[in-house]
Design a protein around this motif. Structure first.
Motif, PDB file in Angstrom:
ATOM      1  N   MET A 105       0.842  -1.190   0.000  1.00 31.21           N
ATOM      2  CA  MET A 105       0.000   0.000   0.000  1.00 31.21           C
ATOM      3  C   MET A 105       0.880   1.243   0.000  1.00 31.21           C
ATOM      4  O   MET A 105       1.871   1.315   0.734  1.00 31.21           O
ATOM      5  N   ARG A 106       0.500   2.226  -0.817  1.00 31.58           N
ATOM      6  CA  ARG A 106       1.268   3.451  -0.890  1.00 31.58           C
ATOM      7  C   ARG A 106       1.194   4.219   0.425  1.00 31.58           C
ATOM      8  O   ARG A 106       0.194   4.143   1.154  1.00 31.58           O
ATOM      9  N   GLU A 107       2.236   4.978   0.705  1.00 33.14           N
ATOM     10  CA  GLU A 107       2.273   5.751   1.937  1.00 33.14           C
ATOM     11  C   GLU A 107       1.116   6.743   1.994  1.00 33.14           C
ATOM     12  O   GLU A 107       0.528   6.974   3.060  1.00 33.14           O
ATOM     13  N   SER A 108       0.762   7.327   0.853  1.00 29.76           N
ATOM     14  CA  SER A 108      -0.339   8.294   0.829  1.00 29.76           C
ATOM     15  C   SER A 108      -1.656   7.633   1.231  1.00 29.76           C
ATOM     16  O   SER A 108      -2.472   8.239   1.950  1.00 29.76           O
ATOM     17  N   ASP A 109      -1.891   6.390   0.778  1.00 27.17           N
ATOM     18  CA  ASP A 109      -3.111   5.674   1.156  1.00 27.17           C
ATOM     19  C   ASP A 109      -3.086   5.323   2.643  1.00 27.17           C
ATOM     20  O   ASP A 109      -4.109   5.418   3.337  1.00 27.17           O
ATOM     21  N   ALA A 110      -1.917   4.904   3.131  1.00 26.11           N
ATOM     22  CA  ALA A 110      -1.785   4.582   4.552  1.00 26.11           C
ATOM     23  C   ALA A 110      -2.059   5.806   5.414  1.00 26.11           C
ATOM     24  O   ALA A 110      -2.742   5.723   6.446  1.00 26.11           O
ATOM     25  N   ASN A 111      -1.570   6.953   4.983  1.00 28.68           N
ATOM     26  CA  ASN A 111      -1.798   8.187   5.749  1.00 28.68           C
ATOM     27  C   ASN A 111      -3.272   8.563   5.754  1.00 28.68           C
ATOM     28  O   ASN A 111      -3.786   9.076   6.755  1.00 28.68           O
ATOM     29  N   ARG A 112      -3.955   8.302   4.647  1.00 28.55           N
ATOM     30  CA  ARG A 112      -5.382   8.639   4.583  1.00 28.55           C
ATOM     31  C   ARG A 112      -6.195   7.793   5.548  1.00 28.55           C
ATOM     32  O   ARG A 112      -7.034   8.310   6.288  1.00 28.55           O
ATOM     33  N   ILE A 113      -5.980   6.489   5.556  1.00 35.14           N
ATOM     34  CA  ILE A 113      -6.791   5.652   6.439  1.00 35.14           C
ATOM     35  C   ILE A 113      -6.396   5.838   7.898  1.00 35.14           C
ATOM     36  O   ILE A 113      -7.199   5.599   8.797  1.00 35.14           O
ATOM     37  N   ARG A 114      -5.169   6.301   8.137  1.00 32.49           N
ATOM     38  CA  ARG A 114      -4.740   6.562   9.519  1.00 32.49           C
ATOM     39  C   ARG A 114      -5.536   7.722  10.117  1.00 32.49           C
ATOM     40  O   ARG A 114      -5.589   7.888  11.332  1.00 32.49           O
ATOM     41  N   GLN A 115      -6.165   8.531   9.268  1.00 30.27           N
ATOM     42  CA  GLN A 115      -6.990   9.639   9.751  1.00 30.27           C
ATOM     43  C   GLN A 115      -8.301   9.169  10.373  1.00 30.27           C
ATOM     44  O   GLN A 115      -8.950   9.918  11.104  1.00 30.27           O
ATOM     45  N   LEU A 116      -8.722   7.943  10.054  1.00 33.68           N
ATOM     46  CA  LEU A 116      -9.943   7.415  10.643  1.00 33.68           C
ATOM     47  C   LEU A 116      -9.824   7.366  12.163  1.00 33.68           C
ATOM     48  O   LEU A 116      -8.777   6.994  12.700  1.00 33.68           O
ATOM     49  N   GLN A 117     -10.910   7.717  12.847  1.00 37.20           N
ATOM     50  CA  GLN A 117     -10.884   7.655  14.304  1.00 37.20           C
ATOM     51  C   GLN A 117     -10.588   6.237  14.774  1.00 37.20           C
ATOM     52  O   GLN A 117      -9.940   6.032  15.798  1.00 37.20           O
ATOM     53  N   LEU A 118     -11.037   5.260  14.020  1.00 49.98           N
ATOM     54  CA  LEU A 118     -10.766   3.865  14.348  1.00 49.98           C
ATOM     55  C   LEU A 118      -9.278   3.573  14.425  1.00 49.98           C
ATOM     56  O   LEU A 118      -8.828   2.756  15.245  1.00 49.98           O
ATOM     57  N   LEU A 119      -8.481   4.228  13.582  1.00 48.50           N
ATOM     58  CA  LEU A 119      -7.044   3.918  13.479  1.00 48.50           C
ATOM     59  C   LEU A 119      -6.148   5.028  14.002  1.00 48.50           C
ATOM     60  O   LEU A 119      -4.927   4.911  13.951  1.00 48.50           O
ATOM     61  N   ALA A 120      -6.748   6.099  14.511  1.00 52.43           N
ATOM     62  CA  ALA A 120      -5.959   7.270  14.887  1.00 52.43           C
ATOM     63  C   ALA A 120      -5.015   6.993  16.056  1.00 52.43           C
ATOM     64  O   ALA A 120      -3.919   7.575  16.123  1.00 52.43           O
ATOM     65  N   THR A 121      -5.401   6.106  16.974  1.00 50.48           N
ATOM     66  CA  THR A 121      -4.591   5.889  18.169  1.00 50.48           C
ATOM     67  C   THR A 121      -3.898   4.529  18.169  1.00 50.48           C
ATOM     68  O   THR A 121      -3.243   4.178  19.162  1.00 50.48           O
ATOM     69  N   ILE A 122      -4.007   3.785  17.094  1.00 49.54           N
ATOM     70  CA  ILE A 122      -3.365   2.472  17.031  1.00 49.54           C
ATOM     71  C   ILE A 122      -1.844   2.645  17.060  1.00 49.54           C
ATOM     72  O   ILE A 122      -1.307   3.623  16.535  1.00 49.54           O
ATOM     73  N   SER A 123      -1.152   1.724  17.693  1.00 53.97           N
ATOM     74  CA  SER A 123       0.307   1.804  17.743  1.00 53.97           C
ATOM     75  C   SER A 123       0.890   1.632  16.355  1.00 53.97           C
ATOM     76  O   SER A 123       0.268   1.031  15.465  1.00 53.97           O
ATOM     77  N   ASP A 124       2.094   2.161  16.152  1.00 55.42           N
ATOM     78  CA  ASP A 124       2.748   2.024  14.857  1.00 55.42           C
ATOM     79  C   ASP A 124       2.962   0.557  14.503  1.00 55.42           C
ATOM     80  O   ASP A 124       2.821   0.154  13.346  1.00 55.42           O
ATOM     81  N   GLU A 125       3.277  -0.243  15.522  1.00 53.00           N
ATOM     82  CA  GLU A 125       3.520  -1.665  15.274  1.00 53.00           C
ATOM     83  C   GLU A 125       2.240  -2.365  14.825  1.00 53.00           C
ATOM     84  O   GLU A 125       2.238  -3.159  13.877  1.00 53.00           O
ATOM     85  N   ALA A 126       1.128  -2.071  15.517  1.00 56.32           N
ATOM     86  CA  ALA A 126      -0.137  -2.707  15.160  1.00 56.32           C
ATOM     87  C   ALA A 126      -0.625  -2.215  13.797  1.00 56.32           C
ATOM     88  O   ALA A 126      -1.183  -2.988  13.009  1.00 56.32           O
ATOM     89  N   PHE A 127      -0.394  -0.928  13.503  1.00 55.56           N
ATOM     90  CA  PHE A 127      -0.805  -0.404  12.198  1.00 55.56           C
ATOM     91  C   PHE A 127      -0.024  -1.088  11.087  1.00 55.56           C
ATOM     92  O   PHE A 127      -0.592  -1.452  10.044  1.00 55.56           O
ATOM     93  N   ALA A 128       1.274  -1.259  11.307  1.00 51.93           N
ATOM     94  CA  ALA A 128       2.077  -1.967  10.308  1.00 51.93           C
ATOM     95  C   ALA A 128       1.590  -3.396  10.140  1.00 51.93           C
ATOM     96  O   ALA A 128       1.578  -3.945   9.029  1.00 51.93           O
ATOM     97  N   GLN A 129       1.125  -3.993  11.235  1.00 52.15           N
ATOM     98  CA  GLN A 129       0.644  -5.377  11.191  1.00 52.15           C
ATOM     99  C   GLN A 129      -0.632  -5.489  10.353  1.00 52.15           C
ATOM    100  O   GLN A 129      -0.745  -6.372   9.490  1.00 52.15           O
ATOM    101  N   ILE A 130      -1.599  -4.590  10.575  1.00 48.67           N
ATOM    102  CA  ILE A 130      -2.874  -4.737   9.868  1.00 48.67           C
ATOM    103  C   ILE A 130      -2.788  -4.280   8.414  1.00 48.67           C
ATOM    104  O   ILE A 130      -3.617  -4.678   7.596  1.00 48.67           O
ATOM    105  N   THR A 131      -1.801  -3.454   8.085  1.00 48.39           N
ATOM    106  CA  THR A 131      -1.660  -3.009   6.698  1.00 48.39           C
ATOM    107  C   THR A 131      -0.729  -3.907   5.899  1.00 48.39           C
ATOM    108  O   THR A 131      -0.645  -3.783   4.671  1.00 48.39           O
TER     109      THR A 131
END
Length: 259
Positions: A1-27
């Protein structure tokens, strides 16, 4: 996934507070796909292998019974859908299809559930999101059961007026048959409801709706914070009408509110 797409979905309240490690895991293993209008994404009773995140376009969620179908929600970016089925590892209760050319991020369901088990803060965010979904569903049920079709249409137009900038003109974003189904009306009942709003200065030409008497329309609709969850456009919305339509804190609706 492109960094721009990852940054967009990271804006979701669902993903806003997820740890960097967990975010890397689900993406990890995530897919980003573009679908044409009219593409079937999910069928009812399908097993759910991904959480879907709409980042561009429009998606309709539907229910079917024998030869009948109903529009349950219309989603616009950025929105998740089938979150509950992913969390429960359960079959989909709704079908989903694109209404326009759409770009969707698909997060693997198993890694999503694993991240929930490993990241307590993320689990809390998922619980909050699902609570918002539940409250959005309650709002929709109350809207359908406690209001007439004309009142539902009036509140829909007020919602769109706020979301589209507060002007006197509202653009219907999809076909009237879909709007009718979304409001739990037949196409004929929707036409009659528009006709009844003529006395409030509502004039329809194709997909363009002019609201000539917004104060009168609000008097008919009687928007209520315990039913309606109108989302304002970016920036502050001023005036008495905007305050009447402001959502309660914490309510999101996950697409289950009346769009």
């Amino acid at each position: 996934m492109r960094e721009s797409d990852a940054n967009r979905i990271r804006q979701l309240q669902l993903l806003a507070t997820i740890s960097d490690e967990a975010f890397a895991q689900i993406t990890r293993g995530a897919l980003v796909q573009t679908f044409p209008a009219g593409a079937n994404l999910i069928y009812e009773a399908d097993s759910v292998d991904f959480l879907y995140i709409l980042i561009d376009g429009m998606v309709e969620l539907q229910g079917h019974w024998h030869d009948k179908e109903s529009t349950l929600a219309v989603l616009r970016p950025i929105s998740t859908f089938i979150l509950a089925a992913v969390v429960l590892d359960a079959p989909a209760l709704m079908a989903a299809r694109t209404l326009s050319r759409s770009q969707i991020v698909m997060l693997p369901a198993e890694t999503f559930r694993a991240a929930m088990r490993e990241d307590p803060g993320f689990s809390v965010a998922v619980a909050q999101e699902l609570s918002g979904c539940y409250r959005g569903l309650v709002r929709t049920i109350k809207n359908h059961k406690l209001r007439s079709g004309t009142e539902r249409l009036a509140n829909y137009l007020l919602t769109q007026q706020v979301r589209q900038g507060g002007g006197d003109t509202v653009e219907l974003l999809y076909e009237k048959r879909i709007l009718a189904s979304l409001l739990d009306l037949t196409p004929e009942s929707l036409s009659r409801a528009f006709a009844q709003l003529d006395k409030y200065g509502v004039a329809v030409t194709g997909s363009r709706v002019v609201i000539g008497n917004a104060a009168g329309l609000r008097k008919l609709a009687r928007p209520n914070a315990l039913i309606d969850n109108h989302q304002p456009p970016r920036g502050d919305v001023q005036g008495k009408a905007a305050k009447e339509l402001w959502p309660l804190p914490g309510d999101r609706g996950c697409g289950m509110e009346v769009e």
